[in-house]
Scaffold this motif. Sequence first.
Motif, short mmCIF file in Angstrom:
data_model
loop_
_atom_site.label_atom_id
_atom_site.label_comp_id
_atom_site.label_asym_id
_atom_site.label_seq_id
_atom_site.Cartn_x
_atom_site.Cartn_y
_atom_site.Cartn_z
N LYS A 15 1.84 5.89 7.89
CA LYS A 15 1.55 4.67 8.39
C LYS A 15 0.11 4.28 7.72
O LYS A 15 -0.22 3.16 7.35
CB LYS A 15 1.16 4.36 9.75
CG LYS A 15 2.71 4.52 10.53
CD LYS A 15 3.58 3.42 10.14
CE LYS A 15 4.98 3.69 11.16
NZ LYS A 15 5.86 2.78 10.77
N GLU A 16 -0.69 5.58 7.53
CA GLU A 16 -2.15 5.10 6.94
C GLU A 16 -1.99 5.07 5.54
O GLU A 16 -2.73 4.08 4.85
CB GLU A 16 -2.97 6.31 7.28
CG GLU A 16 -3.26 6.65 8.93
CD GLU A 16 -3.98 5.71 9.37
OE1 GLU A 16 -4.86 4.72 8.71
OE2 GLU A 16 -4.16 5.51 10.57
N PHE A 17 -0.96 5.54 4.86
CA PHE A 17 -0.74 5.39 3.38
C PHE A 17 -0.08 3.99 3.26
O PHE A 17 -0.66 3.34 2.13
CB PHE A 17 0.16 6.63 2.85
CG PHE A 17 -0.53 7.78 2.32
CD1 PHE A 17 -1.84 7.86 1.69
CD2 PHE A 17 -0.03 8.99 2.79
CE1 PHE A 17 -2.30 9.00 1.47
CE2 PHE A 17 -0.76 10.14 2.50
CZ PHE A 17 -1.77 10.16 1.82
N TYR A 18 0.70 3.39 4.15
CA TYR A 18 1.42 2.03 3.93
C TYR A 18 0.07 1.31 4.14
O TYR A 18 0.11 0.24 3.47
CB TYR A 18 2.37 1.86 5.11
CG TYR A 18 2.71 0.38 5.20
CD1 TYR A 18 3.57 -0.05 4.25
CD2 TYR A 18 2.11 -0.49 6.12
CE1 TYR A 18 3.85 -1.41 4.12
CE2 TYR A 18 2.52 -1.70 6.15
CZ TYR A 18 3.24 -2.43 5.23
OH TYR A 18 3.54 -3.59 5.23
N SER A 19 -0.75 1.46 5.05
CA SER A 19 -2.00 0.59 5.24
C SER A 19 -2.65 0.61 3.93
O SER A 19 -3.23 -0.69 3.62
CB SER A 19 -3.01 1.25 6.18
OG SER A 19 -2.31 1.08 7.56
N ALA A 20 -2.98 1.60 3.41
CA ALA A 20 -3.51 1.60 2.14
C ALA A 20 -2.95 0.60 1.06
O ALA A 20 -3.43 -0.24 0.36
CB ALA A 20 -3.68 3.06 1.25
N TYR A 21 -1.55 0.84 0.89
CA TYR A 21 -0.50 -0.04 0.06
C TYR A 21 -0.86 -1.59 0.48
O TYR A 21 -0.93 -2.49 -0.36
CB TYR A 21 0.76 0.40 0.17
CG TYR A 21 1.32 1.45 -0.58
CD1 TYR A 21 0.35 2.28 -1.02
CD2 TYR A 21 2.74 1.19 -1.19
CE1 TYR A 21 1.15 3.27 -1.87
CE2 TYR A 21 3.15 2.30 -2.24
CZ TYR A 21 2.47 3.40 -2.43
OH TYR A 21 2.82 4.39 -3.18
N LEU A 22 -0.82 -1.73 1.66
CA LEU A 22 -0.87 -3.43 2.19
C LEU A 22 -2.22 -3.75 1.72
O LEU A 22 -2.50 -4.81 1.23
CB LEU A 22 -0.88 -3.32 3.86
CG LEU A 22 -0.71 -4.58 4.26
CD1 LEU A 22 0.37 -5.34 3.88
CD2 LEU A 22 -0.83 -4.26 5.81
N TYR A 23 -3.35 -2.97 1.76
CA TYR A 23 -4.70 -3.48 1.46
C TYR A 23 -4.75 -3.75 0.12
O TYR A 23 -5.45 -4.28 -0.36
CB TYR A 23 -5.83 -2.76 2.35
CG TYR A 23 -5.87 -2.89 3.65
CD1 TYR A 23 -5.37 -4.16 4.09
CD2 TYR A 23 -6.00 -2.06 4.47
CE1 TYR A 23 -5.30 -4.15 5.47
CE2 TYR A 23 -5.93 -1.99 5.80
CZ TYR A 23 -5.69 -3.34 6.35
OH TYR A 23 -5.78 -3.63 7.96
#
Length: 169
Positions: A15-23
């Motif tokens: 989820k944290e890596f997804y957050s990085a992708y999202l940002y």
Amino acid sequence: MDSKVASLINQQINKEFYSAYLYLDFANYYASVGLDGFENWYKIQAQEERDHAMLFYQYLQNNGQKVTFEAIDKPDKEFSDNMDPLKAGLEHEKYVTSLINEIYAAAFDVKDFRTMQLLDWFVKEQGEEEKNASDMVTKMELFGSDAKGLYMLNSELGARVYSAPSLTL
């Protein structure tokens, strides 16, 4: 370490890596509309999220747990104006807070005090993340429709510099 707690932390890494992708997707949007300050802010935010993933990764490894990497979802937000990424960012930070709270509750249930101590930092961090996201929405509502105000806000966000998390594992 309790298997449920370890599993939730492992999921949080994803989820944290997804957050990085999202940002990074937000940064990409702002680059496309010429708001390099907003782009800078979200590129740094993406870097912070990657660091959060690595903190959880290291924590699991330090506790003899296997880390399993899953596919990272593609960001699926569509933006029609400069406010859209900001509102999506606030919504996302609230979601991440709920995930951290879920891990904390699981750790509490099994009296995993070490994990709870780690999560104390993340609980505080999420409070800051939600406040920052909310402030950005408020500032855009106040100043975003005025060209000079948007210029100043873009300049303010462009001045942000990266600072690594200060959590010791």
